[in-house]
Design a protein around this motif. Structure first.
Motif, PDB file in Angstrom:
ATOM      1  N   ILE A 120       0.849  -1.191   0.000  1.00 53.07           N
ATOM      2  CA  ILE A 120       0.000   0.000   0.000  1.00 53.07           C
ATOM      3  C   ILE A 120       0.884   1.242   0.000  1.00 53.07           C
ATOM      4  CG2 ILE A 120      -1.759   1.290   1.291  1.00 53.07           C
ATOM      5  CD1 ILE A 120      -2.727  -1.324   2.474  1.00 53.07           C
ATOM      6  N   ALA A 121       0.532   2.211  -0.820  1.00 51.08           N
ATOM      7  CA  ALA A 121       1.307   3.453  -0.892  1.00 51.08           C
ATOM      8  C   ALA A 121       1.310   4.150   0.466  1.00 51.08           C
ATOM      9  CB  ALA A 121       0.714   4.374  -1.958  1.00 51.08           C
ATOM     10  N   GLY A 122       2.485   4.513   0.918  1.00 53.95           N
ATOM     11  CA  GLY A 122       2.616   5.193   2.209  1.00 53.95           C
ATOM     12  C   GLY A 122       3.039   4.283   3.337  1.00 53.95           C
ATOM     13  N   VAL A 123       2.865   2.970   3.185  1.00 53.30           N
ATOM     14  CA  VAL A 123       3.263   2.018   4.226  1.00 53.30           C
ATOM     15  C   VAL A 123       4.774   1.841   4.190  1.00 53.30           C
ATOM     16  CG1 VAL A 123       3.116  -0.369   5.030  1.00 53.30           C
ATOM     17  CG2 VAL A 123       1.060   0.823   4.275  1.00 53.30           C
ATOM     18  N   GLU A 124       5.417   2.000   5.337  1.00 49.17           N
ATOM     19  CA  GLU A 124       6.872   1.905   5.432  1.00 49.17           C
ATOM     20  C   GLU A 124       7.322   0.529   5.917  1.00 49.17           C
ATOM     21  OE1 GLU A 124       7.969   6.547   6.382  1.00 49.17           O
ATOM     22  OE2 GLU A 124       7.574   5.197   8.074  1.00 49.17           O
ATOM     23  N   GLU A 125       6.596  -0.042   6.888  1.00 47.29           N
ATOM     24  CA  GLU A 125       6.970  -1.332   7.461  1.00 47.29           C
ATOM     25  C   GLU A 125       5.700  -2.094   7.807  1.00 47.29           C
ATOM     26  OE1 GLU A 125       8.762   0.393  10.737  1.00 47.29           O
ATOM     27  OE2 GLU A 125      10.643   0.934   9.764  1.00 47.29           O
ATOM     28  N   ALA A 126       5.784  -3.412   7.788  1.00 47.97           N
ATOM     29  CA  ALA A 126       4.645  -4.252   8.149  1.00 47.97           C
ATOM     30  C   ALA A 126       5.149  -5.519   8.815  1.00 47.97           C
ATOM     31  CB  ALA A 126       3.803  -4.585   6.921  1.00 47.97           C
TER      32      ALA A 126
END
Length: 406
Positions: free
Chosen positions: A105-111
């Motif tokens: 997803i655009a904007g997600v840095e880490e998961a």
């Protein structure tokens, strides 16, 4: 020869003006002569101001601590968990690839993710299985700790090497309940011992992790039959994209049934606590106001008694030329000095009480300047109001009657 010049007209005498130094000297004379009574009267004002400043300071210190936590932990983390199924008795599961899809997803840095494992953890196999201390066993991805902005208090975190073997990382609460104080010990999970390789520091945004025993994703599948479906997906996004990511997480994780995915903000509880930290303080502020009012009544009572006891002094001053206005100024000044002393003492006591509260609770020591200014301003208002009636009464005394009074 007769002098016909008009005699010079005698000018009207005007009373001498008192300078600020004279006013302070006259106003403080009554206080210097009655130190015990002054101290008791000022104590009432001091208690009221100290209570108000201590309440405001304690609330501000707690809010500062919460703000520091929020700044450190961030408010840009979201958590996706299975929601409630539309069909009774049906259990909702997140897709196995939920972490990967969220990461795109655009904007997600880490998961990262955790998956609940159907097993219990105990100190040894001799402890009954039902006595698990409320500790859950979960599989964890390698990137989870980075998403949570957590750290290990001791030992190491899960990685590609140790995540394939019977190794476990304990949350700080889980470690205390199991009696594990350092890495190297072992705990019993299902039918075998797992070696403790790390103990986590507290995680305010993820209290469920603090009460968990965390295994590597591959080890949980191979050794405990974990099905690979995450039960919680954690993500960090940029601050500007939090709301957009929130709206996209559910349909991204499960495009067919986005209503089966629940997205929450774990920092919301801390934010709400910070916003409502001063709600209970209003009651204590009210009690402090009552104490301040009682202190004002005490000042007024002291000033009235002072006027009665000093009638001879008032009469003598009037006889020597002091005007009613000068008498009023003297007693109002005395009342202001009395209240001001109590106010200063209250500010000091309130600040010390706040400092003690902050020290005991390991909080930053914060005393808002406006609270000290408002408290001292309140004492001056109370001193003026409390001294007006005694001052007017003193000014109205007849010099003759005052000097002849028994």
């Amino acid at each position: 020869m007769t002098d016909t010049r008009t005699p010079a007209r005698r000018g009207k005498l005007s009373p001498a003006r008192l300078g600020p130094r004279d006013v302070l000297h006259a106003g403080s004379s009554g206080l210097r002569g009655r130190p015990v009574r002054v101290a008791l009267s000022a104590l009432g004002i001091a208690i009221g101001i100290a209570t108000m400043i201590a309440v405001v300071g304690a609330s501000a210190s707690s809010q500062a601590q919460l703000t520091r936590q929020l700044d450190r932990l961030g408010t840009n983390m979201l958590v996706a968990t299975p929601g409630d199924s539309m069909f009774a008795g049906e259990k909702v599961k997140l897709p196995e690839d939920a972490v990967g899809t969220v990461g795109r997803i655009a904007g997600v840095e880490e998961a990262g993710a955790t998956g609940l494992v159907d097993a219990s953890v105990r100190r040894t196999e001799k402890i009954p299985e039902e006595e698990n201390g409320g500790i859950q066993v979960v599989a964890a991805t390698e990137g989870l700790l980075k998403v949570l902005r957590g750290r290990t208090a001791d030992g190491t975190w899960l990685n590609k090497a140790n995540g394939r073997y019977p190794a476990v990382v304990l949350g700080d609460v889980a470690a205390r309940r199991l009696g594990v104080t350092a890495p190297g010990g072992q705990v019993w999970i299902r039918d075998r011992y797992f070696t403790v390789i790390g103990i986590l520091a507290p995680l305010p945004l993820a209290p469920e992790i603090e009460r968990s025993a965390l295994l590597g994703w591959e080890a949980a599948r191979k050794l405990l039959g974990f099905d690979g479906h995450p039960t919680s997906v954690y993500e960090r996004s940029t601050d500007a994209s939090v709301e957009e990511v929130r709206s996209l997480m559910a349909p991204t994780i499960d495009p067919r049934s986005p209503q089966d995915v629940k997205v929450t903000d774990p920092s919301a509880a801390l934010q709400a606590k910070a916003a409502t930290e001063g709600a209970f303080s209003s009651l204590m502020l009210g009690l402090g106001g009552i104490a301040l009012l009682v202190g004002g009544v005490g000042v007024a009572n002291t000033m009235i008694i002072s006027v009665l006891e000093r009638r001879h002094e008032i009469g003598l001053r009037r006889g020597l030329g002091a005007t009613r206005g000068q008498i009023r100024v003297q007693f109002v000044t005395e009342s202001l000095l009395l209240s001001g002393l109590g106010g200063l003492a209250g500010i000091v006591l309130g600040s010390l009480a706040t400092g003690l509260y902050a020290y005991v609770g390991d909080l930053p020591w914060v005393v808002p300047p406006w609270s000290a200014a408002a408290g001292f301003g309140a004492t001056l208002v109370i001193g003026t109001v409390a001294g007006l009636y005694p001052a007017v009464r003193a000014a109205r005394l007849s010099p003759t009657l005052a000097l002849h009074a028994p």
